[in-house]
Design a protein around this motif. Sequence first.
Motif, PDB file in Angstrom:
ATOM      1  N   SER A 150      23.345 -53.253  30.499  1.00  0.00           N
ATOM      2  CA  SER A 150      22.326 -52.807  31.453  1.00  0.00           C
ATOM      3  C   SER A 150      20.937 -53.333  31.100  1.00  0.00           C
ATOM      4  O   SER A 150      20.161 -53.711  31.975  1.00  0.00           O
ATOM      5  CB  SER A 150      22.295 -51.281  31.516  1.00  0.00           C
ATOM      6  N   GLN A 201      30.210 -49.030  35.369  1.00  0.00           N
ATOM      7  CA  GLN A 201      29.845 -48.336  36.615  1.00  0.00           C
ATOM      8  C   GLN A 201      29.515 -46.880  36.332  1.00  0.00           C
ATOM      9  O   GLN A 201      28.500 -46.337  36.791  1.00  0.00           O
ATOM     10  CB  GLN A 201      30.991 -48.436  37.611  1.00  0.00           C
ATOM     11  N   LEU A 258      26.140 -46.584  34.352  1.00  0.00           N
ATOM     12  CA  LEU A 258      24.953 -46.751  35.198  1.00  0.00           C
ATOM     13  C   LEU A 258      24.699 -45.511  36.047  1.00  0.00           C
ATOM     14  O   LEU A 258      23.552 -45.080  36.211  1.00  0.00           O
ATOM     15  CB  LEU A 258      25.119 -47.977  36.096  1.00  0.00           C
ATOM     16  N   ALA A 259      25.769 -44.918  36.579  1.00  0.00           N
ATOM     17  CA  ALA A 259      25.607 -43.701  37.375  1.00  0.00           C
ATOM     18  C   ALA A 259      25.093 -42.552  36.516  1.00  0.00           C
ATOM     19  O   ALA A 259      24.247 -41.757  36.946  1.00  0.00           O
ATOM     20  CB  ALA A 259      26.932 -43.333  38.033  1.00  0.00           C
ATOM     21  N   GLN A 308      21.448 -42.931  35.933  1.00  0.00           N
ATOM     22  CA  GLN A 308      20.692 -42.468  37.094  1.00  0.00           C
ATOM     23  C   GLN A 308      20.571 -40.944  37.087  1.00  0.00           C
ATOM     24  O   GLN A 308      19.495 -40.388  37.371  1.00  0.00           O
ATOM     25  CB  GLN A 308      21.376 -42.947  38.372  1.00  0.00           C
ATOM     26  N   ALA A 325      17.489 -47.669  37.529  1.00  0.00           N
ATOM     27  CA  ALA A 325      18.934 -47.434  37.530  1.00  0.00           C
ATOM     28  C   ALA A 325      19.523 -47.692  38.915  1.00  0.00           C
ATOM     29  O   ALA A 325      20.618 -48.265  39.045  1.00  0.00           O
ATOM     30  CB  ALA A 325      19.233 -46.007  37.084  1.00  0.00           C
ATOM     31  N   GLU A 326      18.819 -47.302  39.944  1.00  0.00           N
ATOM     32  CA  GLU A 326      19.284 -47.529  41.309  1.00  0.00           C
ATOM     33  C   GLU A 326      19.391 -49.023  41.617  1.00  0.00           C
ATOM     34  O   GLU A 326      20.369 -49.479  42.223  1.00  0.00           O
ATOM     35  CB  GLU A 326      18.318 -46.850  42.291  1.00  0.00           C
ATOM     36  N   GLU A 359      19.852 -51.435  39.397  1.00  0.00           N
ATOM     37  CA  GLU A 359      20.943 -52.026  38.622  1.00  0.00           C
ATOM     38  C   GLU A 359      22.311 -51.645  39.184  1.00  0.00           C
ATOM     39  O   GLU A 359      23.242 -52.460  39.162  1.00  0.00           O
ATOM     40  CB  GLU A 359      20.816 -51.648  37.153  1.00  0.00           C
ATOM     41  N   LEU A 360      22.453 -50.431  39.699  1.00  0.00           N
ATOM     42  CA  LEU A 360      23.709 -50.056  40.334  1.00  0.00           C
ATOM     43  C   LEU A 360      23.998 -50.942  41.538  1.00  0.00           C
ATOM     44  O   LEU A 360      25.132 -51.409  41.735  1.00  0.00           O
ATOM     45  CB  LEU A 360      23.649 -48.586  40.775  1.00  0.00           C
ATOM     46  N   ASP A 420      27.120 -53.656  41.748  1.00  0.00           N
ATOM     47  CA  ASP A 420      28.107 -53.634  42.823  1.00  0.00           C
ATOM     48  C   ASP A 420      28.146 -54.966  43.566  1.00  0.00           C
ATOM     49  O   ASP A 420      29.217 -55.421  43.984  1.00  0.00           O
ATOM     50  CB  ASP A 420      27.797 -52.503  43.802  1.00  0.00           C
ATOM     51  N   ARG A 459      30.996 -56.686  40.055  1.00  0.00           N
ATOM     52  CA  ARG A 459      32.188 -55.844  40.136  1.00  0.00           C
ATOM     53  C   ARG A 459      33.477 -56.601  39.824  1.00  0.00           C
ATOM     54  O   ARG A 459      34.497 -56.006  39.493  1.00  0.00           O
ATOM     55  CB  ARG A 459      32.287 -55.202  41.525  1.00  0.00           C
TER      56      ARG A 459
END
Length: 532
Positions: free
Chosen positions: A50, A94, A97-98, A101, A136-137, A139-140, A144, A148
């Motif tokens: 990240s 995944q 990262l969530a 956030q 964080a948003e 990078e998510l 994706d 992915r």
Amino acid sequence: MSGANKVQKREADAEPVPGLFTLVLHTHLPWLAHHGRWPVGEEWLYQSWSACYLPLVRVLRTLAAENRRHLITLGVTPVVAAQLDDPYCLQGMQHWLANWQLRAVEAATMRTASGASPASEPKALRQFGSREHTEAERELAEFDALWRHGASPALRELLDGEVIELLGGPLAHPFQPLLNPRLREFALREGLADAAHRFAHSPTGIWAPECAYSPGMEAGYADAGVSHFMVDGPSLHGDTALGRPVGDSGVVAFGRDLQVSYRVWSPKSGYPGHAAYRDFHTYDHATGLKPARVTGRAVPSEEKAPYDPARADAAVDVHVADFVETVRQRLSAESARIGRPAHVVAAFDTELFGHWWYEGPVWLERVLRALPAAGVRVGTLSDAIADGFVGSPVELPPSSWGSGKDWQVWSGEQVADLVQLNSEVVDTALSTVDKALARGGSLDAPTPRDFVADQILRETLLTVSSDWPFMVSKDSAADYARYRAHLHAHATREISAALASGRDDHAQRLAEGWNRADGLFGALDARRLPGR
């Protein structure tokens, strides 16, 4: 006039300096999947992913969109590539990262002090948490969109566009000078093949693990199709102004310029220690975030000031300007000294940029714009060879980029037990695999692939990873390092013992069990192990 056009005009107006500058980044972590989470284990992978790998690709894509090419030489070890493509790790990333956030939301809504430091006071933490949530948003969304299906597609795009040069390396990052020559050759050839398979590009250069060299290794490099590799500056007796062919091999060694590289990061100093930058070591214990700035080298964590992005951004500009001037002066001085245009190589661990030094990716982006604007030509190691930045042949001493620039970190008294362990395990593995393969074929049919032999070599390579003795010598998670070395050694011995005693079905079950945790390098094929 657009921003890109303004930059191009400045580049055209800048007074050029002679020579070529190359930035080399070495991307490496040990195999961490399925082997613990915190404080050492998968968390290390996800933090680096990240903080470093996503931002680095973002920077390179941004610069590529400005029609910039041949920006950096990027080493990606097979073991990192394996993790960044692994479905288990992709799912774990995944989730990480969530979770980041969610932790940022917690910080952004904090109403009571969550720690003793000023950076953990509610108002400061709320401001910090809001910025973290935005990051964080982003990078998510990037993960994706681009990651992915693994890192390979993202890196392949940069390779296809000639934005980067790729350096490969041997499987599992062994300390090559201490490794049995048969396994050394196998690890290198399989590592290069792994890169070609993932990226559809066959690297001709490598980052030798730990920049370690032993006289004669260049012959193995030449046989494997390697044209150039990295060493540390002292290996070339400090004269790094040109790449140098090693002996009569034709394989070129490039040396890290310590005067320039240490300007950024050294064992004792460098930009990341500046008071304005985010402090790596100070956590807010309620959220697990890092909301403090360095403040001062002697300032304890509980007294660290809150992170100030504007203050840090101003420091980045200062350090970009300082680095550009350092490179200009070094190129001019080295060119004058050798009487021809010189080559300057700055080399670092990729993980410095973002993981250890939060502002590092921003610094990289600005430096890679500022150097051409200041009249410095930027290119890759392959560019250096193509354009003749190569001097006369040299004989290299046994060396590395570790403490003392010798082998002591990986062969010293502190890790003598691991050296002995590696030797014994490798002997066991090679003997067992030789016997297994010898009984598998006939005059009328080729030897079939042997899953058990493959797993024995896989566990052996994980045993001899250079990370374990490094971590022990540096007293950095030393218990974990010893545990990992002995765990993979046990796997090798356990499977080998079952096979040697004729319990083939049991050996198969053991190999399958260990493969569930250590299933990296799926194309590894024991049949390609060089003969005795």
